[in-house]
Design a protein around this motif. Structure first.
Motif, short mmCIF file in Angstrom:
data_model
loop_
_atom_site.label_atom_id
_atom_site.label_comp_id
_atom_site.label_asym_id
_atom_site.label_seq_id
_atom_site.Cartn_x
_atom_site.Cartn_y
_atom_site.Cartn_z
N HIS A 65 48.26 1.25 19.29
CA HIS A 65 47.66 2.32 19.51
C HIS A 65 47.08 3.21 18.44
CE1 HIS A 65 51.49 4.38 20.51
NE2 HIS A 65 51.02 5.54 20.68
N HIS A 67 47.94 5.93 17.22
CA HIS A 67 48.48 7.45 17.02
C HIS A 67 49.27 7.08 15.81
CE1 HIS A 67 48.88 8.68 21.43
NE2 HIS A 67 47.58 9.00 20.90
N HIS A 70 52.49 5.52 14.55
CA HIS A 70 52.55 4.05 14.63
C HIS A 70 51.72 3.46 13.45
CE1 HIS A 70 54.44 4.25 18.61
NE2 HIS A 70 54.21 5.47 18.60
N HIS A 166 48.01 6.37 27.68
CA HIS A 166 48.48 7.12 26.82
C HIS A 166 47.71 7.49 25.76
CE1 HIS A 166 51.43 8.72 23.89
NE2 HIS A 166 51.33 7.81 23.09
N ASP A 185 53.93 2.67 23.06
CA ASP A 185 54.19 4.01 23.70
C ASP A 185 53.92 3.87 25.26
OD1 ASP A 185 55.28 5.17 21.70
OD2 ASP A 185 53.89 6.56 21.14
ZN LIG Z 1 51.47 7.34 21.10
#
Ligand SMILES: [Zn+2]
Ligand SMILES: [Zn+2]
Length: 325
Positions: A65, A67, A70, A166, A185
């Motif tokens: 994802h 973010h 990551h 998320h 996550d």
């Molecule tokens: Zn995240």
């Protein structure tokens, strides 16, 4: 699991370390390399060296994802290796222009947070706080846009499960033959992932209803019946199904608590509810706090349990008593 290694990568964020996974049986695949910091890069290089590789050997980078804890480092790894980059199609825009995306969100959420009852100076603080953190990510071009059901051969077949909530474009990768889910996550062992509000994919003037979406995505995890999870933070999850059920229960309980708070203070704003719920929340946690409260108000709205009125541009919530008459 044979041909898979978990590496713990340092991040500058309060969440602590992030898990990166290596797959070594069909070329070299890295899932979630970590943030764009020198420390993360060095840790990854050291770990790769332990298995006889360096970053120039990477064939594929998989992203769960968009973010930065990551994916932030992906750009640098691709520059060194020409690796192919895989991510969900709804994550592509944010990955290819994270700063532009961040600015677009700031623009949308300024009037939105005001309409949720947050005072102007608090809104300014909350939206400007993440700015220094935007440096921990570099834009990365996705070469393979993924959708639900797509598969990738990394020595074991990974199947994509689309799990928005998320984050938009959140993907879990399922190694079905092994009974393992690489969950990013979406499901975590020790903390409940925040259903962060974002712009809806491809939109400039519509937000996600992150918590209802997130709960639907958790039910998809239950449908898979996959027993083991490897999350983006923390230890492996030996009881993935239980953890997903626990997370659903946690949100059901919190939703009832928020319904009670609405009843005690009605008509009330999302901001007032957040202050009641988390009285000492630092400004750095206020956006996640608002996301959580608004997510539950969205659930109550979907269940026709609240009515929303608007005056002076501010939305107020009260319980819908009519349905009990
Ligand atoms: Zn995240
Ligand atoms: Zn994370």
């Amino acid at each position: 699991m044979e041909g898979m290694e978990r590496i713990s990568i340092p991040t500058p964020f309060s969440v602590g370390r992030v898990n990166c996974y290596l797959f070594t049986k069909n070329g070299l695949t890295v899932l979630d390399p970590g943030p764009a910091t020198e420390e993360a890069y060095e840790e990854l290089e050291r770990s790769l060296a332990r298995f006889g590789y360096s970053s120039s050997d990477i064939d594929r980078v998989l992203i769960t994802h968009p973010h930065m804890d990551h994916f932030g480092l992906a750009h640098r790894l691709v520059a060194e290796s020409n690796a192919h980059v895989f991510a969900h199609e709804d994550a592509v825009e944010q990955l290819s222009d994270p700063i532009g995306y961040f600015e677009k969100e700031q623009e949308y959420f300024r009037p939105f947070l005001l309409s949720m009852g947050m005072p102007m100076d608090t809104v300014d603080t909350v939206l400007e706080l993440p700015e220094p953190y935007t440096e921990y990510q570099d834009p990365v071009t996705v070469s393979h846009e993924l959708a639900e059901g797509d598969t990738i051969d990394v020595g074991v077949e990974l199947e994509c499960l689309s799990t928005p909530g998320h984050a938009p474009g959140s993907l879990c990768y399922l190694a079905k033959t092994e009974g393992i889910m690489f969950a990013g996550d979406h499901v975590l062992p020790d903390i409940t992932p925040n259903p962060l509000l974002t712009l809806a994919p491809g939109s400039e003037d519509e937000r996600t209803r992150s918590l209802p979406t997130y709960l639907e995505s958790l039910r998809k995890v239950l449908d898979t019946e996959v027993p083991f999870g490897y999350g983006g933070h923390g230890d492996p999850i030996s009881t993935l199904q239980n953890r997903a059920r626990e997370t659903i229960t946690h949100h059901q309980e919190r939703k009832e608590r928020i319904a009670d708070l609405v009843a005690d203070h009605e008509p009330t704003t999302a901001y007032q509810i957040m202050k009641e719920m988390f009285p000492d929340l630092p400004a750095t946690e206020m956006f996640p706090g608002m996301s959580e409260v608004i997510g539950h108000l969205d659930l109550l709205e979907d269940e026709n349990r609240v009515v929303i009125s608007e005056s002076d541009g501010v939305k107020r919530y009260e319980l819908d008593t009519q349905q009990y008459e």
